[in-house]
Scaffold this motif. Structure first.
Motif, PDB file in Angstrom:
ATOM      1  N   ASN A 156     -44.769  66.176 -26.481  1.00 41.88           N
ATOM      2  CA  ASN A 156     -44.723  64.945 -25.703  1.00 41.88           C
ATOM      3  C   ASN A 156     -43.658  65.144 -24.635  1.00 41.88           C
ATOM      4  OD1 ASN A 156     -43.338  62.313 -25.044  1.00 41.88           O
ATOM      5  ND2 ASN A 156     -45.103  61.521 -26.165  1.00 41.88           N
ATOM      6  N   GLU A 157     -44.055  65.061 -23.391  1.00 45.20           N
ATOM      7  CA  GLU A 157     -43.163  65.422 -22.283  1.00 45.20           C
ATOM      8  C   GLU A 157     -41.886  64.587 -22.254  1.00 45.20           C
ATOM      9  OE1 GLU A 157     -45.030  65.582 -18.493  1.00 45.20           O
ATOM     10  OE2 GLU A 157     -46.538  67.045 -19.119  1.00 45.20           O
ATOM     11  N   GLU A 158     -42.021  63.260 -22.430  1.00 46.00           N
ATOM     12  CA  GLU A 158     -40.844  62.398 -22.345  1.00 46.00           C
ATOM     13  C   GLU A 158     -39.888  62.661 -23.507  1.00 46.00           C
ATOM     14  OE1 GLU A 158     -39.882  57.714 -22.672  1.00 46.00           O
ATOM     15  OE2 GLU A 158     -41.244  58.273 -21.041  1.00 46.00           O
TER      16      GLU A 158
ATOM     17  N   SER B 223     -24.641  57.646 -13.920  1.00 40.86           N
ATOM     18  CA  SER B 223     -25.565  56.558 -13.597  1.00 40.86           C
ATOM     19  C   SER B 223     -26.615  56.459 -14.706  1.00 40.86           C
ATOM     20  CB  SER B 223     -26.246  56.832 -12.252  1.00 40.86           C
ATOM     21  OG  SER B 223     -25.268  56.963 -11.239  1.00 40.86           O
ATOM     22  N   ASP B 224     -27.409  55.397 -14.679  1.00 44.51           N
ATOM     23  CA  ASP B 224     -28.444  55.230 -15.699  1.00 44.51           C
ATOM     24  C   ASP B 224     -29.455  56.376 -15.640  1.00 44.51           C
ATOM     25  OD1 ASP B 224     -27.233  52.930 -16.454  1.00 44.51           O
ATOM     26  OD2 ASP B 224     -28.741  51.566 -15.651  1.00 44.51           O
ATOM     27  N   THR B 225     -29.822  56.874 -16.799  1.00 39.06           N
ATOM     28  CA  THR B 225     -30.779  57.979 -16.908  1.00 39.06           C
ATOM     29  C   THR B 225     -31.811  57.649 -17.976  1.00 39.06           C
ATOM     30  OG1 THR B 225     -29.558  59.158 -18.642  1.00 39.06           O
ATOM     31  CG2 THR B 225     -28.935  59.625 -16.354  1.00 39.06           C
ATOM     32  N   LEU B 226     -32.656  58.601 -18.259  1.00 39.51           N
ATOM     33  CA  LEU B 226     -33.669  58.436 -19.304  1.00 39.51           C
ATOM     34  C   LEU B 226     -33.034  58.218 -20.670  1.00 39.51           C
ATOM     35  CD1 LEU B 226     -36.781  58.544 -19.811  1.00 39.51           C
ATOM     36  CD2 LEU B 226     -36.506  61.001 -20.228  1.00 39.51           C
ATOM     37  N   ILE B 227     -31.827  58.748 -20.888  1.00 43.10           N
ATOM     38  CA  ILE B 227     -31.188  58.646 -22.208  1.00 43.10           C
ATOM     39  C   ILE B 227     -29.982  57.706 -22.220  1.00 43.10           C
ATOM     40  CG2 ILE B 227     -31.951  60.929 -22.994  1.00 43.10           C
ATOM     41  CD1 ILE B 227     -29.140  61.984 -22.226  1.00 43.10           C
ATOM     42  N   TYR B 228     -29.633  57.155 -21.066  1.00 41.07           N
ATOM     43  CA  TYR B 228     -28.414  56.343 -20.996  1.00 41.07           C
ATOM     44  C   TYR B 228     -28.599  55.138 -20.089  1.00 41.07           C
ATOM     45  CZ  TYR B 228     -23.651  55.053 -19.538  1.00 41.07           C
ATOM     46  OH  TYR B 228     -22.503  54.368 -19.236  1.00 41.07           O
TER      47      TYR B 228
ATOM     48  N   GLY C 168     -34.407  53.069 -30.792  1.00 45.24           N
ATOM     49  CA  GLY C 168     -35.235  53.506 -29.672  1.00 45.24           C
ATOM     50  C   GLY C 168     -35.720  54.928 -29.809  1.00 45.24           C
ATOM     51  N   LEU C 169     -35.866  55.389 -31.060  1.00 41.93           N
ATOM     52  CA  LEU C 169     -36.328  56.755 -31.324  1.00 41.93           C
ATOM     53  C   LEU C 169     -37.735  56.726 -31.899  1.00 41.93           C
ATOM     54  CD1 LEU C 169     -33.068  58.122 -33.014  1.00 41.93           C
ATOM     55  CD2 LEU C 169     -33.738  58.345 -30.616  1.00 41.93           C
ATOM     56  N   ASN C 170     -38.415  57.878 -31.845  1.00 41.14           N
ATOM     57  CA  ASN C 170     -39.759  57.915 -32.424  1.00 41.14           C
ATOM     58  C   ASN C 170     -39.696  58.217 -33.919  1.00 41.14           C
ATOM     59  OD1 ASN C 170     -39.597  60.742 -32.809  1.00 41.14           O
ATOM     60  ND2 ASN C 170     -40.402  61.138 -30.765  1.00 41.14           N
ATOM     61  N   PHE C 171     -40.854  58.184 -34.555  1.00 44.32           N
ATOM     62  CA  PHE C 171     -40.923  58.323 -36.007  1.00 44.32           C
ATOM     63  C   PHE C 171     -40.341  59.656 -36.481  1.00 44.32           C
ATOM     64  CE2 PHE C 171     -43.364  59.715 -39.789  1.00 44.32           C
ATOM     65  CZ  PHE C 171     -42.906  58.753 -40.685  1.00 44.32           C
ATOM     66  N   ILE C 172     -40.688  60.724 -35.796  1.00 45.73           N
ATOM     67  CA  ILE C 172     -40.239  62.054 -36.213  1.00 45.73           C
ATOM     68  C   ILE C 172     -38.725  62.182 -36.085  1.00 45.73           C
ATOM     69  CG2 ILE C 172     -40.393  64.527 -35.727  1.00 45.73           C
ATOM     70  CD1 ILE C 172     -42.829  63.359 -37.130  1.00 45.73           C
TER      71      ILE C 172
END
Length: 609
Positions: A105-107, A233-238, A80-84
């Motif tokens: 990239n903000e996210e 709790s669930d977050t953007l990274i978890y 779930g990571l980007n190319f870089i």
């Protein structure tokens, strides 16, 4: 940060340092068949292996869901990571210096910031536990629980003091915004807009992602606070449904042993670790989810469920076993003595005792059977029949026919009823179940279960239309035989009917014009951010691996199919124009269109001949 700022030569250097078979093998079990490795696809649910990996071509392709690409796209999808991010991780592993500017990239930037906050928080909590007066009671608590100092260090356990702002001050001083820390799950916000530490007076258990980066926490109170356990709790990274505690540490041991121990709590995992058991993981405050089951299944076929020794633990194990079995895992339920949890047992007993307990583990079927058996008295004939009917419900849920047959014979002897009568009842239940599934379940996206143990790619390839296959054939030749490809390019030009085919062809044309020899690896890099083209490229390589590119007969027939398809498309357009002209009564146009239509029909007939 964009891909263009990194030289292609450097990207290719990083790619060639890694064997895709080794990388994919870190996540799923692969078995070699001929020159290709096969495994269960990690990107969709399937029952027979349709996920192919080529060591020779350094690509992968799933004949079930169509996913495909190179080592970069595989890691991007599974992590779930980007190319870089993937490039950076691989360059670090390979010892290659990669100097890149930060992505605007903000996210992506926010994710990075949230992970950084968790990493710092974990170090700070760990420091407080081991090095400060505030952490002394928590440290004694852990020692009293049987944890050694070495274990505390290995798992980076920490302590969040009974303070509303100690972590807040620590992180704000280091440039973090309070709103970000709320989003990270490290701070909370009151109704009057005051920010305060979420975790207080708790022993802290860092939760890491598959790369070992801290992305969340579990906190266990050392006082009388409620709840006893407080998790991020669930977050953007978890996402607690898609992560497993200790997986990053346990994965190599799971692969080596061929099995995994699944617990419900992180303390159980750490207790197991202290007994020398390294292949253990835990769910994160929820029942085992289908996503977690798929992660487990990617790493091993065999799972041991070690849950609490009470009714709740038993029921949770049965539910978890059902989920794992749906992903074709071989599951054993380990039954602890009544009233004991895994940590209790491991603390009070030897490793040998625990291993004996595992050896005595049972299947979900036999555990459910025993629970049902306790409800009935076999002294009464009618009770036996009721018991048998309940057991048949469980047998009907078992997918493998040989297992159903075995359990049916076992049941027949137990209740002294004929196999034929039980088979009749089982057939009724299976039919009822099938009809229920047809009504309730949406159509499956994958058909691997109908292949009877064979790889499904031959079926997948054969159902595509002839003209689509013909276009792909031409593309494959253009990539693998530049001389013929250039001649074909002159004949085909813009006649591709599929947008992704046209896009890929345009890139190959540009290679020709720039004097570059096309290759799958070059094209995969150019289309790294376009999954549909990556899927197309990987499917081309596997679809035409037996293709004789020296045969002109193949090429001529392929060109005829494409030409026919082009003429048919133009004929259809003319027929639509004729329909409009007829409605509007334009006689001259009708005559002209009819003549053109006849000409096209003749051309198509000549091609067929």
């Amino acid at each position: 940060m964009t891909r263009e700022r990194i030289p292609d030569e450097l990207i290719e250097d990083i790619r060639t340092r890694f064997d895709i078979v080794d990388i994919v093998g870190r996540y799923i079990e692969l078995k070699k068949k001929g020159r290709t490795y096969f495994g269960l696809c990690p990107f969709h649910s399937e029952k027979t292996p349709s996920f192919a990996v080529s060591a020779e071509k350094q690509i992968y392709h799933c004949f079930g869901c169509g996913s495909g690409g190179n080592v970069f796209s595989f890691l991007m999808n599974i992590e779930g990571l980007n190319f870089i991010e993937i490039l950076k991780n691989l360059s670090d592993e390979a010892g290659i210096e990669l100097s890149i500017k930060e992505e605007n990239n903000e996210e992506v930037q926010l994710k990075k910031k949230l992970i950084e906050a968790h990493e710092l928080a974990a170090k700070y909590y760990h420091y407080i536990l081991l090095e400060t007066e505030m952490g002394k009671d928590a440290y004694k608590y852990l020692l009293n629980r049987g944890f050694t100092k070495e274990t505390i260090i290995d798992y980076q356990l920490g302590f969040a003091p009974d303070s509303f702002d100690i972590l807040k001050k620590f992180l704000v001083k280091r440039g973090f915004e309070q709103a970000q820390l709320v989003e990270a799950g490290l701070l909370s916000k009151s109704k009057n807009d005051k920010y305060y530490d979420r975790f207080r007076n708790r022993v802290m258990f860092p939760i890491a992602d598959s790369q070992g980066r801290v992305i969340a926490f579990g906190g266990r109170t050392i006082g009388n606070d409620e709840p006893k356990y407080l998790n991020t709790s669930d977050t953007l990274i978890y996402n607690k449904s898609k992560n497993l505690y200790n997986l990053h540490k346990a994965r190599p041991f799971i692969r080596a042993s061929g099995s995994v121990l699944v617990f419900e709590g992180y303390i159980d995992v750490i207790s197991a670790y202290q007994k020398g058991i390294n292949n253990s993981i835990a769910t994160l405050g929820t029942s085992l989810t289908i996503e977690q089951a798929r992660i487990i299944r990617r790493n091993t076929e065999k799972a041991y469920l070690v849950y609490d020794g009470d009714d709740a633990g038993r029921d949770a194990a049965i539910r978890a076993s059902t989920v794992l079995e749906s992903e074709k895992a071989e599951v054993t339920i380990v039954q602890l003595p009544k009233g004991m949890d895994p940590d209790d047992f491991l603390q009070k007993n030897s490793l040998t005792d625990f291993e004996e307990l595992i050896e005595k583990g049972t299947s979900r079927y036999h555990l459910q059977k025993q629970i049902i058996r306790d409800k009935y008295s076999f002294d009464i004939g009618e009770e036996k029949v009721k018991y048998a009917m309940e057991i048949l419900d469980i047998i009907a849920d078992i997918e493998q026919a040989p297992k159903r047959e075995y359990f049916l014979k076992e049941l027949s002897k137990e209740v002294n009823l004929s196999e034929d009568s039980l088979i009749d009842e089982l057939k009724k239940k299976l039919l009822k179940q099938k009809n229920k599934n047809i009504v309730k379940k949406p159509a499956q996206k994958w058909n691997n279960h109908i292949n009877y143990g064979k790889h499904s790619h031959n079926q997948s390839i054969s159902i595509i239309p002839a003209y689509q296959k013909a276009e792909r054939e031409i593309l494959w030749i253009m990539i693998n035989d530049a001389e013929k490809g250039k001649k074909l390019a002159e004949k085909i030009r813009a006649n591709f009917q599929y947008p992704e085919h046209s896009l890929l062809a345009a890139k190959i044309y540009s290679y020709y014009e720039d004097g570059i020899t096309p290759s799958i690896s070059k094209l995969l890099l150019d289309f790294q951010d376009q999954p549909d083209i990556c899927k197309l490229l990987s499917s081309l390589e596997f679809q035409f691996e037996q293709y004789d590119k020296d045969s002109n007969k193949n090429i001529d027939s392929t060109l005829l199919i494409i030409e026919k398809r082009k003429l048919e498309a133009e004929l259809k357009s003319l027929q639509s124009e004729l329909e409009i002209a007829t409605k509007t009564g334009k006689q001259d146009m009708i005559v002209e269109l009819l003549k053109k239509i006849q000409d096209y029909q003749k051309k198509i007939k000549l091609l067929i001949k």
